[in-house]
Each structure stands twice: as C-alpha cells, then as structure tokens.
Design a protein around this motif. Structure first.
Motif, mmCIF file in Angstrom:
data_model
loop_
_atom_site.group_PDB
_atom_site.id
_atom_site.type_symbol
_atom_site.label_atom_id
_atom_site.label_comp_id
_atom_site.label_asym_id
_atom_site.label_seq_id
_atom_site.Cartn_x
_atom_site.Cartn_y
_atom_site.Cartn_z
ATOM 1 N N PRO A 167 6.449 5.996 -4.059
ATOM 2 C CA PRO A 167 7.823 6.168 -4.567
ATOM 3 C C PRO A 167 7.991 5.687 -6.001
ATOM 4 N N ALA A 168 7.250 4.639 -6.391
ATOM 5 C CA ALA A 168 7.338 4.165 -7.769
ATOM 6 C C ALA A 168 6.781 5.217 -8.732
ATOM 7 N N GLY A 169 5.713 5.887 -8.347
ATOM 8 C CA GLY A 169 5.138 6.932 -9.195
ATOM 9 C C GLY A 169 6.031 8.153 -9.301
ATOM 10 N N ILE A 170 6.640 8.541 -8.189
ATOM 11 C CA ILE A 170 7.572 9.677 -8.227
ATOM 12 C C ILE A 170 8.773 9.343 -9.109
ATOM 13 N N ASN A 171 9.278 8.130 -8.992
ATOM 14 C CA ASN A 171 10.403 7.694 -9.824
ATOM 15 C C ASN A 171 10.023 7.712 -11.300
ATOM 16 N N LEU A 188 1.945 -1.443 -11.943
ATOM 17 C CA LEU A 188 1.898 -2.739 -11.270
ATOM 18 C C LEU A 188 1.749 -2.582 -9.759
ATOM 19 N N TRP A 189 2.520 -1.666 -9.158
ATOM 20 C CA TRP A 189 2.397 -1.432 -7.716
ATOM 21 C C TRP A 189 1.040 -0.842 -7.369
ATOM 22 N N SER A 240 -1.634 -2.742 -4.935
ATOM 23 C CA SER A 240 -2.056 -2.141 -3.672
ATOM 24 C C SER A 240 -3.573 -2.155 -3.490
ATOM 25 N N VAL A 241 -4.319 -2.437 -4.544
ATOM 26 C CA VAL A 241 -5.776 -2.541 -4.425
ATOM 27 C C VAL A 241 -6.135 -3.700 -3.489
ATOM 28 N N ILE A 242 -5.309 -4.748 -3.476
ATOM 29 C CA ILE A 242 -5.549 -5.869 -2.558
ATOM 30 C C ILE A 242 -5.487 -5.377 -1.115
ATOM 31 N N ILE A 283 0.827 -1.204 0.000
ATOM 32 C CA ILE A 283 0.000 0.000 0.000
ATOM 33 C C ILE A 283 0.865 1.258 0.000
ATOM 34 N N LEU A 284 2.122 1.136 0.441
ATOM 35 C CA LEU A 284 3.003 2.308 0.515
ATOM 36 C C LEU A 284 3.896 2.491 -0.713
#
Length: 168
Positions: A57-61, A80-81, A85-87, A52-53
């Motif tokens: 950081p993946a989006g900022i990257n 993908l992350w 995270s929807v789970i 969920i976290l």
C-alpha cells in the motif's frame, strides 16, 4: 496509433510491476508458511507488525501521488517499509529452515532410489523467500534512483543526449 512511453513513465511502470510481483510473492510465502505451521505464519507476520504487508500500500500510494515533492516523500516512506520488511523475509527463511530440518530429521529414510525424488515440499522451501528477498533488493535500488530523479526535477536526466545534462 503509436504508443510512446518516456523513460520517467517506464520507471513508474517497472516499479508497479515489481509491486505486483512483491505482493504476489508475499502472499505465496505466507501461504507456504501457513501450510507448514501457523506459528511460523504468525512469527513472520508479527515480528515487525504487518511489516511484510505494508510495502504494497505504501508503494501504491507513492506511485499515484501527484507532484514530484509529494511523490518523493511518499517514495521515501515506501523505501523505508520495503527495507523494514526484509527483516520479516529473514524470519521467513529461518522458520522455513527450522521446519525443513525438523521435518527431514523426523522422516529419516533408508537410502534407496525413491529417496532421490525432490519435491517442492521437501527441498524447495527456500525458493519463495529468496525470490522475495531478491525482489525487495531490486526494489530498494530502483526506489533510490527514482527518489533522486524526483528530487532533482531535471528532465534532461531522461534524455538520450548526455551533453544535455551538463548544458542546463
């Protein structure tokens, strides 16, 4: 001084605003779960470890990487992350629902005028997880379009003239 923003930059801006909204809703949801039960907090956090976290950081990257091919690869990782995270968000719904049902069944009150007062603690448990779910669904759709535009590398996609796309 005039401020001009093209449509490609606008997509990046919308994704960054969604990222900020996403991380805010994640932190508020985790805080809400922590206030209800530490077990719920750890369940949501570690069902998929830190799933969920990690979209933030993946989006900022992905947003701040240079080059369309490299950015498209990082955007796929972010997508993908985000979907993974929807789970965790579904687990937050389940934990909130179970906590609400056990709390409401243990606090049975007689029907009177005061029992009609609805507060966020009693009946609004679903607001933060549902807002987070909507944010993640909207992000997923926008990321798909953004990755497709990065892979095509055709700037006429952002043109106001629809015939310019077919001429190139």
């Amino acid at each position: 001084m005039s401020l001009s923003i093209n449509k490609a930059d606008l997509v990046g801006l919308v994704i960054s605003v969604l990222l900020l909204g996403d991380v805010s809703l994640v932190l508020l949801t985790l805080l809400q779960l922590y206030s209800s039960s530490v077990l719920d907090f750890f369940l949501v956090l570690f069902i998929l470890p830190l799933g969920i976290l990690l979209p933030f950081p993946a989006g900022i990257n992905a947003l701040f990487s240079h080059g369309p091919r490299r950015s498209a690869g990082f955007m796929r990782g972010y997508a993908l992350w985000n979907i993974t995270s929807v789970i965790n968000v579904v687990v937050a719904f389940v934990c909130g629902f179970v906590h609400f049902k056990t709390q409401s069944s243990s606090n049975k009150k007689h029907w009177n005028i005061q029992s009609w007062n609805f507060t966020l603690d009693e009946s609004g448990w679903w607001m933060l997880p549902s807002g987070l779910l909507l944010c993640k669904i909207f992000q997923a759709r926008l990321i798909n379009y953004h990755v497709a535009n990065l892979e095509v590398q055709d700037r006429t996609l952002y043109s106001n003239d629809p015939d310019a796309f077919w001429r190139s």
